[in-house]
Design a protein around this motif. Structure first.
Motif, short mmCIF file in Angstrom:
data_model
loop_
_atom_site.label_atom_id
_atom_site.label_comp_id
_atom_site.label_asym_id
_atom_site.label_seq_id
_atom_site.Cartn_x
_atom_site.Cartn_y
_atom_site.Cartn_z
N LYS A 23 48.41 50.72 51.52
CA LYS A 23 48.66 50.42 52.94
C LYS A 23 49.75 51.34 53.49
CE LYS A 23 50.04 46.60 55.96
NZ LYS A 23 50.48 45.21 56.00
N GLY A 24 50.81 51.53 52.68
CA GLY A 24 51.89 52.41 53.08
C GLY A 24 51.45 53.86 53.24
N LYS A 25 50.42 54.24 52.52
CA LYS A 25 49.89 55.61 52.58
C LYS A 25 48.77 55.75 53.60
CE LYS A 25 52.28 57.07 48.99
NZ LYS A 25 53.31 58.07 49.08
N GLY A 26 48.34 54.63 54.17
CA GLY A 26 47.25 54.65 55.15
C GLY A 26 45.89 54.91 54.51
N VAL A 27 45.73 54.45 53.28
CA VAL A 27 44.48 54.65 52.53
C VAL A 27 43.92 53.29 52.14
CG1 VAL A 27 43.50 55.70 50.45
CG2 VAL A 27 45.40 56.80 51.60
N SER A 28 42.61 53.13 52.22
CA SER A 28 42.01 51.86 51.84
C SER A 28 41.62 51.88 50.36
CB SER A 28 40.76 51.58 52.68
OG SER A 28 39.70 52.45 52.29
N VAL A 29 41.43 50.69 49.81
CA VAL A 29 40.96 50.57 48.43
C VAL A 29 39.61 51.26 48.29
CG1 VAL A 29 40.22 48.93 46.65
CG2 VAL A 29 42.25 48.43 48.02
N SER A 30 38.76 51.08 49.27
CA SER A 30 37.43 51.71 49.24
C SER A 30 37.54 53.23 49.20
CB SER A 30 36.60 51.28 50.45
OG SER A 30 36.31 49.90 50.37
N ASP A 31 38.50 53.80 49.96
CA ASP A 31 38.70 55.24 49.94
C ASP A 31 39.06 55.73 48.54
OD1 ASP A 31 38.28 55.42 52.70
OD2 ASP A 31 40.42 55.31 53.19
N VAL A 32 39.94 55.00 47.89
CA VAL A 32 40.38 55.40 46.55
C VAL A 32 39.22 55.30 45.56
CG1 VAL A 32 41.92 54.79 44.62
CG2 VAL A 32 42.79 54.79 46.96
N ILE A 33 38.46 54.22 45.62
CA ILE A 33 37.33 54.04 44.70
C ILE A 33 36.29 55.14 44.95
CG2 ILE A 33 35.46 52.51 44.00
CD1 ILE A 33 38.30 51.60 43.13
N ARG A 34 35.98 55.40 46.22
CA ARG A 34 35.01 56.47 46.52
C ARG A 34 35.50 57.81 45.99
NH1 ARG A 34 33.86 53.42 51.07
NH2 ARG A 34 35.55 54.28 52.31
N SER A 35 36.78 58.10 46.16
CA SER A 35 37.35 59.35 45.66
C SER A 35 37.23 59.45 44.13
CB SER A 35 38.82 59.48 46.05
OG SER A 35 38.95 59.60 47.43
N LEU A 36 37.49 58.36 43.46
CA LEU A 36 37.36 58.34 42.00
C LEU A 36 35.93 58.63 41.58
CD1 LEU A 36 38.41 57.83 39.12
CD2 LEU A 36 38.02 55.38 39.53
N TRP A 37 34.99 57.96 42.21
CA TRP A 37 33.58 58.15 41.86
C TRP A 37 33.13 59.58 42.18
CZ3 TRP A 37 30.08 54.85 39.47
CH2 TRP A 37 30.62 53.63 39.08
N LEU A 38 33.59 60.15 43.29
CA LEU A 38 33.26 61.54 43.63
C LEU A 38 33.84 62.51 42.60
CD1 LEU A 38 33.69 61.54 47.51
CD2 LEU A 38 31.57 61.99 46.24
N TYR A 39 35.05 62.25 42.17
CA TYR A 39 35.70 63.07 41.16
C TYR A 39 34.86 63.09 39.88
CZ TYR A 39 39.26 64.71 37.84
OH TYR A 39 39.94 65.41 36.88
N ILE A 40 34.47 61.90 39.43
CA ILE A 40 33.67 61.78 38.20
C ILE A 40 32.32 62.46 38.36
CG2 ILE A 40 32.53 60.16 36.62
CD1 ILE A 40 34.91 58.20 37.26
N ALA A 41 31.68 62.26 39.50
CA ALA A 41 30.36 62.87 39.75
C ALA A 41 30.46 64.39 39.78
CB ALA A 41 29.77 62.34 41.05
N ASP A 42 31.48 64.93 40.44
CA ASP A 42 31.65 66.38 40.55
C ASP A 42 31.99 67.04 39.22
OD1 ASP A 42 31.12 66.27 43.25
OD2 ASP A 42 33.24 66.45 43.86
N ARG A 43 32.89 66.43 38.48
CA ARG A 43 33.40 67.07 37.26
C ARG A 43 32.71 66.59 35.98
NH1 ARG A 43 37.15 66.64 41.05
NH2 ARG A 43 38.57 68.36 41.43
#
Length: 120
Positions: A23-43
């Motif tokens: 919340k302090g960073k202005g990022v949602s839980v969904s944003d973080v989870i999506r980023s993690l999944w994209l990272y795994i898919a890409d690499r």
């Protein structure tokens, strides 16, 4: 793109702590989870995450080192008592910095010296 919903079980305290950070960073839980999944898919690999076993091993190593420090302090204490530099009841683990401890020991030595001089 078809979207799906995922359900995850996680410790409530941990969830709340992370949500506050995000919340302090202005990022949602969904944003973080999506980023993690994209990272795994890409690499095609999981990012280096600390496992519970690694965390436990690190904590055990920390406790082992603290035990060695305590044992070393006990040995130093015994040798200082034998040398007559401190009294038996002096606590080496009372939270002083080395400089504070050194100054305290120096002051005690001076007190002992002056008390001996007065007795003469």
């Amino acid at each position: 793109m078809t979207m799906v919903q995922m359900n995850v079980r996680i410790d409530a305290k941990l969830k709340n702590e992370v949500e506050e950070v995000l919340k302090g960073k202005g990022v949602s839980v969904s944003d973080v989870i999506r980023s993690l999944w994209l990272y795994i898919a890409d690499r095609k690999e999981v990012p280096a995450l600390e496992t519970t076993a690694e965390e436990q091993a690190r904590e055990e190593e920390k406790q082992r080192k603290l035990k060695l420090i305590r044992e070393g302090a006990g040995y130093v204490h015994k040798e200082l008592v034998k040398a007559g530099l401190i009294s038996e009841d002096t606590d080496l683990m009372e939270g002083l910095t080395y400089k504070q401890f050194r100054d305290k020991m120096y002051d005690e030595q001076l007190d002992t010296y002056y008390n001996m001089k007065r007795a003469d």
